[in-house]
Design an enzyme around this catalytic site. Structure first.
Site, PDB file in Angstrom:
ATOM      1  N   GLY A 113      28.407  39.549  22.263  1.00 51.96           N
ATOM      2  CA  GLY A 113      27.164  39.499  23.419  1.00 51.96           C
ATOM      3  C   GLY A 113      25.990  38.417  22.964  1.00 51.96           C
ATOM      4  O   GLY A 113      26.540  37.559  22.554  1.00 51.96           O
ATOM      5  N   GLY A 160      27.495  28.518  25.343  1.00 55.45           N
ATOM      6  CA  GLY A 160      28.800  28.392  24.354  1.00 55.45           C
ATOM      7  C   GLY A 160      29.579  29.092  24.889  1.00 55.45           C
ATOM      8  O   GLY A 160      30.968  28.917  25.175  1.00 55.45           O
ATOM      9  N   HIS A 161      29.386  30.584  25.014  1.00 55.77           N
ATOM     10  CA  HIS A 161      30.180  31.549  25.432  1.00 55.77           C
ATOM     11  C   HIS A 161      30.663  31.401  26.872  1.00 55.77           C
ATOM     12  O   HIS A 161      31.623  31.497  27.346  1.00 55.77           O
ATOM     13  CB  HIS A 161      29.578  32.919  25.582  1.00 55.77           C
ATOM     14  N   GLY A 194      35.401  29.057  20.172  1.00 55.70           N
ATOM     15  CA  GLY A 194      34.688  27.873  20.084  1.00 55.70           C
ATOM     16  C   GLY A 194      34.781  27.234  18.875  1.00 55.70           C
ATOM     17  O   GLY A 194      35.076  27.723  17.723  1.00 55.70           O
ATOM     18  N   SER A 198      23.742  32.235  19.153  1.00 53.41           N
ATOM     19  CA  SER A 198      22.978  33.323  19.431  1.00 53.41           C
ATOM     20  C   SER A 198      21.898  33.655  18.424  1.00 53.41           C
ATOM     21  O   SER A 198      20.889  34.191  18.692  1.00 53.41           O
ATOM     22  CB  SER A 198      23.835  34.763  19.544  1.00 53.41           C
ATOM     23  N   ARG A 199      22.098  33.102  17.176  1.00 52.97           N
ATOM     24  CA  ARG A 199      21.198  33.207  15.924  1.00 52.97           C
ATOM     25  C   ARG A 199      19.910  32.105  16.265  1.00 52.97           C
ATOM     26  O   ARG A 199      18.947  32.251  15.557  1.00 52.97           O
ATOM     27  CB  ARG A 199      21.948  33.066  14.576  1.00 52.97           C
TER      28      ARG A 199
HETATM   29  O1  PAF Z   1      32.368  34.522  17.072  1.00 57.73           O
HETATM   30  C1  PAF Z   1      32.181  35.881  17.395  1.00 57.73           C
HETATM   31  O2  PAF Z   1      31.369  35.985  18.177  1.00 57.73           O
HETATM   32  C2  PAF Z   1      32.811  36.890  16.538  1.00 57.73           C
HETATM   33  O3  PAF Z   1      32.867  36.457  15.222  1.00 57.73           O
HETATM   34  C3  PAF Z   1      34.061  37.494  17.102  1.00 57.73           C
HETATM   35  C4  PAF Z   1      35.077  36.400  17.287  1.00 57.73           C
HETATM   36  C5  PAF Z   1      33.811  37.848  18.510  1.00 57.73           C
HETATM   37  C6  PAF Z   1      34.775  38.645  16.167  1.00 57.73           C
HETATM   38  O4  PAF Z   1      33.546  39.400  16.181  1.00 57.73           O
END
Ligand code: PAF
Length: 279
Positions: free
Chosen positions: A32, A37-38, A148, A187-188
């Site tokens: 989440g 990037g996501h 990624g 996210s961080r």
């Molecule tokens: O990259 C991430 O967000 C996490 O490490 C993943 C691959 C979803 C596993 O919890």
């Protein structure tokens, strides 16, 4: 609103229905707090299959007790809005008990690319990641899953895991998405103060300059020493590692060879940043 499922039975039923209609399925595992990037992973998944599933699960086993599990950024409503807009077919949002039921006692540990680098500072991390990724892949059984290159060691760990355990899933490696000044989306990044945010952009700049010098004959040891100095001068508080490694095994290199990768992890205040560049 995207279609949300919260248990493995409903996930498998949906996947079976897609498959029954001859459709390929791609999974994007996330925790989440979605950013550009996501969304690039989602785009790649949509290009690879007729159906795209995104999982949102903040995986407790990849956080040490001292890390930021409780404060990890959460933006569920905004995540779901973005995923619906991007045309995602299904969002899998299991509760922790759905993933780690009573008596859960199994963990997946990947040596090889999982050793060193991130594992030196976060020894628990890749076992947590490998365990949850193995579970997500077995729960969903996608034809493809997108990861990624920003988390480059994680990507190599997942590739190794899938190969070693014969999980029939193509791993899609998606280039890092960056802010306008080069900082890799993460996210961080939300944790950075404005002053830290200004320093943070220097990480990619320094890695790129090092990569250029290495590619034009710079000696590895000298460039790593210079790079460490540049990072310190740029204002990074701690350098966890700065290393040139083989791009697949992640074994450290003392001489440049094809497919090498330059990887770094640094700390700025309470925030840890990682990045990498190809050579
Ligand atoms: O990259 C991430 O967000 C996490 O490490 C993943 C691959 C979803 C596993 O919890």
């Amino acid at each position: 609103m995207a279609n949300i499922v919260r248990n493995v039975g409903a996930l498998r039923a949906a996947v079976a229905e897609y498959r029954g209609s001859g459709e390929r399925v791609a999974l994007v595992p996330t925790m989440g707090a979605l950013h550009g990037g996501h969304m690039a992973l989602v785009d790649a998944a949509r290009g690879a299959a007729e159906r795209t599933i995104v999982s949102i699960f903040i995986n407790p086993t990849q956080f040490a007790p001292t890390e930021d599990l409780a404060s990890y950024p959460r933006s569920e409503a905004e995540d779901l809005r973005q995923l619906a807009e991007a045309g995602v077919d299904l969002v899998f949002m299991p509760a922790p008990d759905e993933v780690y039921g009573a008596g859960f006692a199994t963990s997946v540990s990947v040596a090889g690319p999982g050793a060193g680098l991130e594992s030196a500072a976060r020894p628990h991390f890749f076992t947590g990641v490998a365990t949850v990724v193995a579970k997500l892949l077995l729960q969903c059984l996608p034809d493809a899953a997108a990861f990624g290159e920003k988390d480059y060691q994680q990507l190599q760990v997942v590739r190794r895991l899938v190969r070693d355990l014969d999980i029939p899933c193509e791993i899609l490696a998606i280039p890092t998405v960056r802010e306008a000044d080069g900082l890799a989306c993460s996210s961080r990044n939300a944790y950075l103060t404005p002053a830290e945010r200004a320093v943070a952009a220097g990480l990619y700049e320094i890695l790129q300059a090092m990569a250029q010098r290495l590619a034009t004959g710079g000696a590895v040891i000298t460039e790593i020493e210079d790079g460490m100095r540049c990072l310190e001068q740029a204002g990074f508080d701690v350098i966890d590692y700065l290393a040139l490694c083989d791009g697949e095994s992640l074994v450290p290199l003392s001489e440049l060879h094809d497919g090498a990768r330059l990887l770094a992890a640094v700390r700025l205040g309470n925030t840890r940043l990682i990045d990498n560049v190809a050579l």
